[in-house]
Design a protein around this motif. Structure first.
Motif, PDB file in Angstrom:
ATOM      1  N   VAL A 155       0.841  -1.208   0.000  1.00  0.00           N
ATOM      2  CA  VAL A 155       0.000   0.000   0.000  1.00  0.00           C
ATOM      3  C   VAL A 155       0.872   1.253   0.000  1.00  0.00           C
ATOM      4  O   VAL A 155       0.580   2.231  -0.711  1.00  0.00           O
ATOM      5  N   ALA A 156       1.947   1.245   0.784  1.00  0.00           N
ATOM      6  CA  ALA A 156       2.848   2.408   0.830  1.00  0.00           C
ATOM      7  C   ALA A 156       3.478   2.666  -0.535  1.00  0.00           C
ATOM      8  O   ALA A 156       3.613   3.831  -0.965  1.00  0.00           O
ATOM      9  N   THR A 157       3.843   1.603  -1.238  1.00  0.00           N
ATOM     10  CA  THR A 157       4.426   1.763  -2.572  1.00  0.00           C
ATOM     11  C   THR A 157       3.412   2.337  -3.552  1.00  0.00           C
ATOM     12  O   THR A 157       3.749   3.183  -4.392  1.00  0.00           O
ATOM     13  N   VAL A 158       2.172   1.891  -3.444  1.00  0.00           N
ATOM     14  CA  VAL A 158       1.113   2.433  -4.304  1.00  0.00           C
ATOM     15  C   VAL A 158       0.937   3.933  -4.051  1.00  0.00           C
ATOM     16  O   VAL A 158       0.784   4.729  -4.992  1.00  0.00           O
ATOM     17  N   ILE A 159       0.980   4.330  -2.782  1.00  0.00           N
ATOM     18  CA  ILE A 159       0.838   5.755  -2.442  1.00  0.00           C
ATOM     19  C   ILE A 159       2.000   6.568  -3.017  1.00  0.00           C
ATOM     20  O   ILE A 159       1.805   7.652  -3.579  1.00  0.00           O
ATOM     21  N   VAL A 160       3.220   6.017  -2.892  1.00  0.00           N
ATOM     22  CA  VAL A 160       4.387   6.713  -3.440  1.00  0.00           C
ATOM     23  C   VAL A 160       4.283   6.848  -4.951  1.00  0.00           C
ATOM     24  O   VAL A 160       4.598   7.905  -5.524  1.00  0.00           O
ATOM     25  N   MET A 161       3.830   5.782  -5.609  1.00  0.00           N
ATOM     26  CA  MET A 161       3.655   5.847  -7.064  1.00  0.00           C
ATOM     27  C   MET A 161       2.611   6.889  -7.440  1.00  0.00           C
ATOM     28  O   MET A 161       2.760   7.600  -8.435  1.00  0.00           O
ATOM     29  N   GLY A 162       1.541   6.984  -6.635  1.00  0.00           N
ATOM     30  CA  GLY A 162       0.522   7.994  -6.912  1.00  0.00           C
ATOM     31  C   GLY A 162       1.070   9.408  -6.772  1.00  0.00           C
ATOM     32  O   GLY A 162       0.802  10.282  -7.608  1.00  0.00           O
ATOM     33  N   ILE A 163       1.860   9.633  -5.720  1.00  0.00           N
ATOM     34  CA  ILE A 163       2.478  10.956  -5.535  1.00  0.00           C
ATOM     35  C   ILE A 163       3.449  11.259  -6.668  1.00  0.00           C
ATOM     36  O   ILE A 163       3.499  12.376  -7.199  1.00  0.00           O
ATOM     37  N   GLN A 204      13.137   9.767 -14.080  1.00  0.00           N
ATOM     38  CA  GLN A 204      11.753   9.294 -14.095  1.00  0.00           C
ATOM     39  C   GLN A 204      11.629   7.832 -14.499  1.00  0.00           C
ATOM     40  O   GLN A 204      10.950   7.048 -13.843  1.00  0.00           O
ATOM     41  N   SER A 205      12.277   7.462 -15.583  1.00  0.00           N
ATOM     42  CA  SER A 205      12.130   6.101 -16.101  1.00  0.00           C
ATOM     43  C   SER A 205      12.673   5.068 -15.117  1.00  0.00           C
ATOM     44  O   SER A 205      12.038   4.037 -14.859  1.00  0.00           O
ATOM     45  N   ILE A 206      13.864   5.344 -14.557  1.00  0.00           N
ATOM     46  CA  ILE A 206      14.455   4.380 -13.621  1.00  0.00           C
ATOM     47  C   ILE A 206      13.597   4.272 -12.366  1.00  0.00           C
ATOM     48  O   ILE A 206      13.360   3.173 -11.848  1.00  0.00           O
ATOM     49  N   THR A 207      13.120   5.401 -11.871  1.00  0.00           N
ATOM     50  CA  THR A 207      12.306   5.387 -10.665  1.00  0.00           C
ATOM     51  C   THR A 207      10.996   4.641 -10.885  1.00  0.00           C
ATOM     52  O   THR A 207      10.521   3.917  -9.994  1.00  0.00           O
ATOM     53  N   CYS A 208      10.406   4.787 -12.055  1.00  0.00           N
ATOM     54  CA  CYS A 208       9.170   4.051 -12.364  1.00  0.00           C
ATOM     55  C   CYS A 208       9.414   2.545 -12.377  1.00  0.00           C
ATOM     56  O   CYS A 208       8.616   1.767 -11.839  1.00  0.00           O
ATOM     57  N   VAL A 209      10.514   2.137 -12.987  1.00  0.00           N
ATOM     58  CA  VAL A 209      10.858   0.706 -12.999  1.00  0.00           C
ATOM     59  C   VAL A 209      11.111   0.207 -11.586  1.00  0.00           C
ATOM     60  O   VAL A 209      10.672  -0.885 -11.189  1.00  0.00           O
ATOM     61  N   LEU A 260       9.228  -2.989  -6.914  1.00  0.00           N
ATOM     62  CA  LEU A 260       8.868  -3.063  -5.504  1.00  0.00           C
ATOM     63  C   LEU A 260       7.405  -3.464  -5.346  1.00  0.00           C
ATOM     64  O   LEU A 260       7.041  -4.246  -4.452  1.00  0.00           O
ATOM     65  N   LEU A 261       6.569  -2.937  -6.243  1.00  0.00           N
ATOM     66  CA  LEU A 261       5.147  -3.267  -6.201  1.00  0.00           C
ATOM     67  C   LEU A 261       4.919  -4.750  -6.471  1.00  0.00           C
ATOM     68  O   LEU A 261       3.999  -5.366  -5.927  1.00  0.00           O
ATOM     69  N   LEU A 262       5.750  -5.342  -7.320  1.00  0.00           N
ATOM     70  CA  LEU A 262       5.658  -6.774  -7.604  1.00  0.00           C
ATOM     71  C   LEU A 262       6.393  -7.605  -6.563  1.00  0.00           C
ATOM     72  O   LEU A 262       6.066  -8.782  -6.360  1.00  0.00           O
ATOM     73  N   GLY A 263       7.389  -7.009  -5.931  1.00  0.00           N
ATOM     74  CA  GLY A 263       8.212  -7.766  -4.988  1.00  0.00           C
ATOM     75  C   GLY A 263       7.492  -8.085  -3.691  1.00  0.00           C
ATOM     76  O   GLY A 263       7.634  -9.195  -3.158  1.00  0.00           O
ATOM     77  N   PHE A 264       6.718  -7.146  -3.160  1.00  0.00           N
ATOM     78  CA  PHE A 264       6.038  -7.407  -1.885  1.00  0.00           C
ATOM     79  C   PHE A 264       5.027  -8.547  -1.970  1.00  0.00           C
ATOM     80  O   PHE A 264       4.939  -9.361  -1.043  1.00  0.00           O
ATOM     81  N   PRO A 265       4.232  -8.668  -3.050  1.00  0.00           N
ATOM     82  CA  PRO A 265       3.343  -9.838  -3.137  1.00  0.00           C
ATOM     83  C   PRO A 265       4.089 -11.170  -3.217  1.00  0.00           C
ATOM     84  O   PRO A 265       3.488 -12.218  -2.944  1.00  0.00           O
TER      85      PRO A 265
END
Length: 302
Positions: A102-110, A125-130, A135-140
């Motif tokens: 959830v925290a990663t989703v919030i950071v991505m939204g910001i 931008q590109s590296i940070t998005c990747v 991270l979003l895939l890693g936590f699950p």
């Protein structure tokens, strides 16, 4: 004749055919050397064996999915155990993974909201998005280690974690090198200016991830992980777990991630003295310390 049979009494103390009392259940007979067969000792059944009858000649072994009771006269089915969501450890890990997701989703939204701001543009931008996506895939991936494992789960969980975490570390490595190259490019007449940008990042991320993917493919081709039922570690329990197949390949995957993290840490540590406008290296140094802890924790959990 009838009177004789009527008056005859059977003696109360009839001689026995054995020299000892009968062996109770849970024990087996051991013949005494130099004595008659009817003379024997009684010995309790050894661990994992039972004797359900008295005067048993030998104890019988329980099957692998059973264990003897305390009296060792009956086999009891073993209970199957694994790291479940009802377990406090499993519930705690699942909760932490969910909160981090959830925290990663919030950071991505910001990050997406301020996409066109100078600070986001200067943050690659590109590296940070990747990086945020991995991270979003890693936590699950943590959920693959909780719950009853299966054949597919055993094949995927280490491979997915290794590749996804490798992409994340590669992104940090690319950001580290980009910071250093960007500082060098500010010097007049330096030819490193043409390397600053997406081309440098992709030339770091793709080769690093390709090597890790090749290692995982070799692992699957030679000695892949498989589902295992451990019936010997705990009495009364069958531990359902994943056998990594090849410990060597498992540690090669972890070692490669540790190598990337070490290189990033060294580069970021050497670049810590850059001017304040390039102080991102200080944050990268802290990030790589966290990456080392994650890799060490994964190694110890195996």
């Amino acid at each position: 004749m009838a009177n004789i049979l009527t008056t005859y009494k059977i003696p109360q103390n009839v001689p026995r055919s054995t020299c000892v009392e009968s062996c109770p259940t849970g024990h087996s007979k051991i013949v005494q050397e130099g004595k008659q067969v009817c003379c024997y000792n009684c010995a309790q059944c050894s661990e994992g064996k039972i004797a359900a009858e008295t005067d048993a000649d030998q104890c019988e072994k329980c099957t692998e999915d059973e264990y003897p009771n305390q009296k060792r006269d009956k086999c009891i089915p073993k209970s199957r155990t694994y790291l479940s969501y009802e377990d406090p450890v499993g519930a705690g890990l699942a909760s932490i993974a969910a909160l981090c997701f959830v925290a990663t989703v919030i950071v991505m939204g910001i990050f997406a909201t301020h996409w066109n701001t100078p600070i986001v543009k200067a943050n690659n931008q590109s590296i940070t998005c990747v990086l945020l996506s991995t991270l979003l895939l890693g936590f699950p991936c943590s959920f693959l280690f909780i719950g009853q494992p299966g054949t597919v789960t055993c094949l995927l969980r280490q491979m997915l974690f290794g590749i996804i975490f490798c992409i994340a570390v590669s992104c940090i490595l690319a950001k580290t090198i980009t910071v250093v190259v960007a500082f060098m490019a500010t010097k007049p007449g330096n030819r490193m200016r043409k390397w600053v940008g997406k081309r440098l990042a992709m030339s770091v991320i793709f080769p690093c991830c390709f090597i890790q993917t090749g290692i995982c493919a070799l692992w699957l081709a030679t000695s892949p992980p498989f589902l295992e039922f451990d019936t010997h570690s705990q009495t009364g329990h069958i531990i359902i777990q994943c056998n990594e197949g090849s410990d060597i390949m498992f540690y090669i995957v972890l070692g490669y991630m540790g190598l990337l993290a070490t290189i990033s840490f060294m580069v970021a540590f050497l670049a810590r003295t850059l001017p304040d406008s390039f102080n991102e290296a200080k944050l990268i140094t802290f990030s790589m310390l966290e990456a080392h802890l994650v890799t060490l924790g994964q190694s110890l959990s195996a």
